[in-house]
Design an enzyme around this catalytic site. Structure first.
Site, PDB file in Angstrom:
ATOM      1  CD  GLU A 165      -3.387   8.561   3.157  1.00 30.06           C
ATOM      2  OE1 GLU A 165      -4.455   8.799   3.751  1.00 30.06           O
ATOM      3  OE2 GLU A 165      -3.293   7.684   2.271  1.00 30.06           O
TER       4      GLU A 165
ATOM      5  CG  ASN B 237      -8.272   4.811   6.580  1.00 28.91           C
ATOM      6  OD1 ASN B 237      -8.994   5.739   6.921  1.00 28.91           O
ATOM      7  ND2 ASN B 237      -6.978   4.969   6.314  1.00 28.91           N
ATOM      8  CD1 TRP B 238     -14.686   3.872   4.153  1.00 26.81           C
ATOM      9  CD2 TRP B 238     -16.254   5.115   5.180  1.00 26.81           C
ATOM     10  NE1 TRP B 238     -15.827   3.115   4.257  1.00 26.81           N
ATOM     11  CE2 TRP B 238     -16.801   3.850   4.874  1.00 26.81           C
ATOM     12  CE3 TRP B 238     -17.054   6.054   5.824  1.00 26.81           C
ATOM     13  CZ2 TRP B 238     -18.114   3.508   5.202  1.00 26.81           C
ATOM     14  CZ3 TRP B 238     -18.353   5.714   6.144  1.00 26.81           C
ATOM     15  CH2 TRP B 238     -18.885   4.456   5.836  1.00 26.81           C
ATOM     16  CE  LYS B 239      -6.419   5.828   2.833  1.00 32.15           C
ATOM     17  NZ  LYS B 239      -5.227   5.702   2.010  1.00 32.15           N
TER      18      LYS B 239
ATOM     19  CD  GLU C 171      -2.114   1.226   6.336  1.00 25.79           C
ATOM     20  OE1 GLU C 171      -3.130   0.603   6.019  1.00 25.79           O
ATOM     21  OE2 GLU C 171      -2.013   2.463   6.236  1.00 25.79           O
TER      22      GLU C 171
ATOM     23  N   GLY D  59      -8.131   0.862   2.341  1.00 28.21           N
ATOM     24  CA  GLY D  59      -8.506   2.212   1.943  1.00 28.21           C
ATOM     25  C   GLY D  59      -9.447   2.179   0.747  1.00 28.21           C
ATOM     26  N   GLY D  60      -8.895   2.322  -0.446  1.00 27.91           N
ATOM     27  CA  GLY D  60      -9.700   2.464  -1.667  1.00 27.91           C
ATOM     28  C   GLY D  60     -10.793   1.415  -1.827  1.00 27.91           C
TER      29      GLY D  60
ATOM     30  CG  HIS E 253      -2.995   6.441   7.612  1.00 24.92           C
ATOM     31  ND1 HIS E 253      -2.516   7.059   6.488  1.00 24.92           N
ATOM     32  CD2 HIS E 253      -3.577   5.292   7.210  1.00 24.92           C
ATOM     33  CE1 HIS E 253      -2.816   6.298   5.437  1.00 24.92           C
ATOM     34  NE2 HIS E 253      -3.457   5.224   5.849  1.00 24.92           N
TER      35      HIS E 253
ATOM     36  CB  SER F 105      -2.752  -1.686  -3.053  1.00 20.31           C
ATOM     37  OG  SER F 105      -2.346  -0.349  -3.298  1.00 20.31           O
TER      38      SER F 105
ATOM     39  N   GLY G 209      -2.470   3.232  -1.720  1.00 21.16           N
ATOM     40  CA  GLY G 209      -3.134   3.982  -2.777  1.00 21.16           C
ATOM     41  C   GLY G 209      -2.413   3.924  -4.105  1.00 21.16           C
TER      42      GLY G 209
HETATM   43  P1  PGA Z   1      -5.266   1.702   0.174  1.00 22.64           P
HETATM   44  O1  PGA Z   1      -5.092   2.477   1.577  1.00 22.64           O
HETATM   45  O2  PGA Z   1      -5.988   0.412   0.488  1.00 22.64           O
HETATM   46  O3  PGA Z   1      -6.092   2.635  -0.664  1.00 22.64           O
HETATM   47  O4  PGA Z   1      -3.908   1.470  -0.359  1.00 22.64           O
HETATM   48  C1  PGA Z   1      -4.764   1.781   2.745  1.00 22.64           C
HETATM   49  C2  PGA Z   1      -4.594   2.742   3.886  1.00 22.64           C
HETATM   50  O5  PGA Z   1      -4.090   3.849   3.665  1.00 22.64           O
HETATM   51  O6  PGA Z   1      -4.960   2.441   5.030  1.00 22.64           O
END
Ligand code: PGA
Length: 248
Positions: free
Chosen positions: A98, A11-13, A168, A232-233, A96, A211, A174
């Site tokens: 966010e 997930n590149w956001k 999640e 994500g990251g 998600h 994470s 994050g």
């Molecule tokens: P993260 O994000 O790996 O940076 O914690 C995961 C996500 O939001 O899908």
């Protein structure tokens, strides 16, 4: 029990231009050429077509990060499921945290988005998860059950295996604070139990996200009810993401 193919999603956001996205795919593909897992990249809308183009002939699937529930209409700035399907996008991340937190994504909208995605032939990756306050108040299961019931209200039980669920916990996204393998397993097992009440628990892939990194992926992915990861990251770097695919 049905075999559940491991599912690893990047997930590149709001990261990566078209040029950066194609560089990533070119670096990733040789690293994962032999994988039997489902490997999914979720670029921003602007890079979807370029990533789709780059991965033709490979096992990599492409997912959008959001879509609108309506087919078309006066919804400035939005994109529909059929617009994504036309690009040969195969999946879409829905709900998600966010989007729930910053863009007012509601369970009512998700109850329409999930069937709209399925109707267009997209695989929904539905995200659920509790806040830190809910976990501290011992309300994790209640939150997960409410989200699943609301978001899947209009999905026929027979269609549930076409979905992927991502657990999640918001406090782990994050933040560098990963859920312990035990916490993640407990929540994913609970989600499976909720789905079993609709006779589909054993067929649905359930991912952990929050994470995930090369260093912790193997232990998380070894848990019996964790079928993959939404990353994500660590999915912004092709070497790190390839290492997570290899760990599964
Ligand atoms: P993260 O994000 O790996 O940076 O914690 C995961 C996500 O939001 O899908």
């Amino acid at each position: 029990m049905p075999e559940r193919t491991p599912y690893l999603a990047a997930n590149w956001k709001m990261h990566k231009t078209v040029a950066e996205a194609t560089d990533f795919v070119d670096a990733l593909l040789p690293r994962i050429a032999a994988t039997q897992h489902d490997v999914v990249i979720c670029p921003p809308f602007t890079a979807l077509a370029a990533v789709v183009e780059r991965r033709y002939g490979t096992a990599v699937k492409v997912a959008a990060q959001n879509m609108h529930e309506q087919e078309a209409g006066a919804f400035t700035g939005e994109v529909s499921a059929s617009m994504l399907a036309e690009l040969d996008v195969e999946a879409v991340v829905l709900g998600h945290s966010e989007r729930r937190q910053y863009f007012n994504e509601t369970d009512e909208a998700l109850a329409l988005k999930v069937p709209a995605a399925l109707a267009a032939g997209l695989e929904p990756i539905l995200c659920v998860g509790e806040s830190e306050e809910a976990r501290d108040a011992d309300q994790t299961k209640g939150v997960l059950e409410r989200q699943l019931q609301a978001d899947l209200e209009h999905v026929a039980s027979a269609a549930l295996p076409d979905l992927v669920i991502a657990y999640e916990p918001i406090w782990a996204i994050g933040t560098g604070r990963t859920a312990t393998p035990g916490q993640a397993q407990d929540a994913c097992a609970f989600i499976r139990d909720v789905l079993r009440e609709r006779d589909s628990g054993d067929a649905v892939r359930i991912l952990y996200g929050g994470s995930v990194k090369p260093a912790n992926a193997a232990e998380l992915l070894a848990q019996p009810d964790i079928d993959g990861a939404l990353v994500g990251g660590a999915a912004l770097d092709p070497d790190d993401f390839a290492a997570i695919v290899e760990a599964a």
